[in-house]
Scaffold this motif. Structure first.
Motif, PDB file in Angstrom:
ATOM      1  N   PRO A  41       0.802  -1.101  -0.016  1.00  0.00           N
ATOM      2  CA  PRO A  41       0.128  -0.174  -0.029  1.00  0.00           C
ATOM      3  C   PRO A  41       0.969   1.111  -0.064  1.00  0.00           C
ATOM      4  CG  PRO A  41      -0.458  -1.354   1.757  1.00  0.00           C
ATOM      5  CD  PRO A  41       0.721  -1.998   1.129  1.00  0.00           C
ATOM      6  N   ALA A  42       0.194   2.150  -0.344  1.00  0.00           N
ATOM      7  CA  ALA A  42       1.018   3.768  -0.415  1.00  0.00           C
ATOM      8  C   ALA A  42       1.456   3.984   0.754  1.00  0.00           C
ATOM      9  CB  ALA A  42       0.153   4.669  -1.255  1.00  0.00           C
ATOM     10  N   TYR A  43       0.519   3.792   1.697  1.00  0.00           N
ATOM     11  CA  TYR A  43       0.819   4.334   3.280  1.00  0.00           C
ATOM     12  C   TYR A  43       0.691   3.372   4.206  1.00  0.00           C
ATOM     13  CZ  TYR A  43       0.332   8.977   0.987  1.00  0.00           C
ATOM     14  OH  TYR A  43       0.637  10.097   0.305  1.00  0.00           O
ATOM     15  N   GLN A  44       1.379   3.105   4.948  1.00  0.00           N
ATOM     16  CA  GLN A  44       1.335   2.012   6.248  1.00  0.00           C
ATOM     17  C   GLN A  44       0.828   2.648   7.596  1.00  0.00           C
ATOM     18  OE1 GLN A  44       2.703  -1.068   5.690  1.00  0.00           O
ATOM     19  NE2 GLN A  44       2.578  -0.653   3.680  1.00  0.00           N
ATOM     20  N   THR A  45       1.176   3.844   7.781  1.00  0.00           N
ATOM     21  CA  THR A  45       0.939   4.356   8.942  1.00  0.00           C
ATOM     22  C   THR A  45       0.453   6.008   8.818  1.00  0.00           C
ATOM     23  OG1 THR A  45       2.228   3.036  10.141  1.00  0.00           O
ATOM     24  CG2 THR A  45       1.497   5.029  11.514  1.00  0.00           C
ATOM     25  N   ILE A  46      -0.673   6.205   9.202  1.00  0.00           N
ATOM     26  CA  ILE A  46      -1.374   7.487   9.092  1.00  0.00           C
ATOM     27  C   ILE A  46      -1.454   8.253  10.315  1.00  0.00           C
ATOM     28  CG2 ILE A  46      -3.231   9.022   8.186  1.00  0.00           C
ATOM     29  CD1 ILE A  46      -3.483   6.417   6.082  1.00  0.00           C
ATOM     30  N   VAL A  47      -0.834   9.516  10.699  1.00  0.00           N
ATOM     31  CA  VAL A  47      -1.122  10.304  11.907  1.00  0.00           C
ATOM     32  C   VAL A  47      -2.267  11.431  11.494  1.00  0.00           C
ATOM     33  CG1 VAL A  47      -0.202  12.010  13.390  1.00  0.00           C
ATOM     34  CG2 VAL A  47       0.892   9.814  12.826  1.00  0.00           C
ATOM     35  N   VAL A  48      -3.185  11.506  12.349  1.00  0.00           N
ATOM     36  CA  VAL A  48      -4.164  12.626  12.014  1.00  0.00           C
ATOM     37  C   VAL A  48      -4.289  13.126  13.732  1.00  0.00           C
ATOM     38  CG1 VAL A  48      -6.330  11.038  12.472  1.00  0.00           C
ATOM     39  CG2 VAL A  48      -6.521  13.438  11.193  1.00  0.00           C
ATOM     40  N   GLY A  49      -4.602  14.455  13.802  1.00  0.00           N
ATOM     41  CA  GLY A  49      -4.717  15.012  15.080  1.00  0.00           C
ATOM     42  C   GLY A  49      -6.342  15.463  15.264  1.00  0.00           C
ATOM     43  N   THR A  50      -6.807  15.363  16.718  1.00  0.00           N
ATOM     44  CA  THR A  50      -8.217  16.025  16.925  1.00  0.00           C
ATOM     45  C   THR A  50      -7.977  16.745  18.035  1.00  0.00           C
ATOM     46  OG1 THR A  50     -10.244  15.506  17.093  1.00  0.00           O
ATOM     47  CG2 THR A  50      -8.577  13.717  18.188  1.00  0.00           C
ATOM     48  N   ASP A  51      -8.847  17.754  18.378  1.00  0.00           N
ATOM     49  CA  ASP A  51      -9.075  18.598  19.391  1.00  0.00           C
ATOM     50  C   ASP A  51     -10.315  18.831  19.930  1.00  0.00           C
ATOM     51  OD1 ASP A  51     -10.140  20.397  17.590  1.00  0.00           O
ATOM     52  OD2 ASP A  51      -8.889  22.130  17.906  1.00  0.00           O
TER      53      ASP A  51
END
Length: 154
Positions: free
Chosen positions: A2-12
């Motif tokens: 896959p193109a991405y293995q680990t994705i980070v996203v932030g939430t507040d």
């Protein structure tokens, strides 16, 4: 692979950050990637002028019937974000809350988890204060060190 293995996203805990979480969850679901949802916070004991921000966040969450008694706003934001990510189809979701400035916490999460994509909402990119002082999305985009997906959330 896959193109991405680990994705980070932030939430507040804001509606706009949840929109970014949902987009990140969709990308994670499509690529089979692990989604790491991160929330930066400042402990109340260190907060002086920002106490109103915690109260406002808790009030906003209560208004949306999300807040669980005894949970911090960061914990509640992560719980709600995890639920939303699962509804979108993300299979491998982890969360992390850390004391610190949002951009620093996001960059550390990217580095510590060898992430290859950071997803962030655009709130603040086009505001006057964002142009004058800088914004979390603009700063994160400049300093991420990995691919960045800026989600139109406003």
């Amino acid at each position: 692979m896959p193109a991405y293995q680990t994705i980070v996203v932030g939430t507040d805990g804001s509606a706009t950050s949840f929109a970014a979480v949902e987009r990140a969850a969709g990308v994670a679901a499509d690529s089979g990637a692990t989604l790491l949802i991160v929330s930066a916070y400042t402990p109340a004991s260190r907060e002086t002028a920002g106490r109103e921000n915690i109260a406002a966040a808790q009030d906003a969450l209560k208004d949306e019937a999300f807040l669980v008694e005894g949970w911090t706003p960061a914990e509640e934001a992560l719980r709600e974000a995890t639920d939303r990510a699962a509804r979108v189809g993300a299979k491998k979701v982890t969360t992390h809350a850390e004391d610190g400035a949002p951009v620093d916490v996001l960059r550390k999460a990217v580095r510590d988890h060898s992430a290859d994509l950071l997803v962030i909402g655009n709130r603040g990119l086009n505001s006057f204060s964002g142009r004058l002082l800088g914004s979390v999305p603009a700063d994160a985009t400049r300093r991420a060190g990995v691919d960045v997906l800026v989600v139109h959330t406003t």
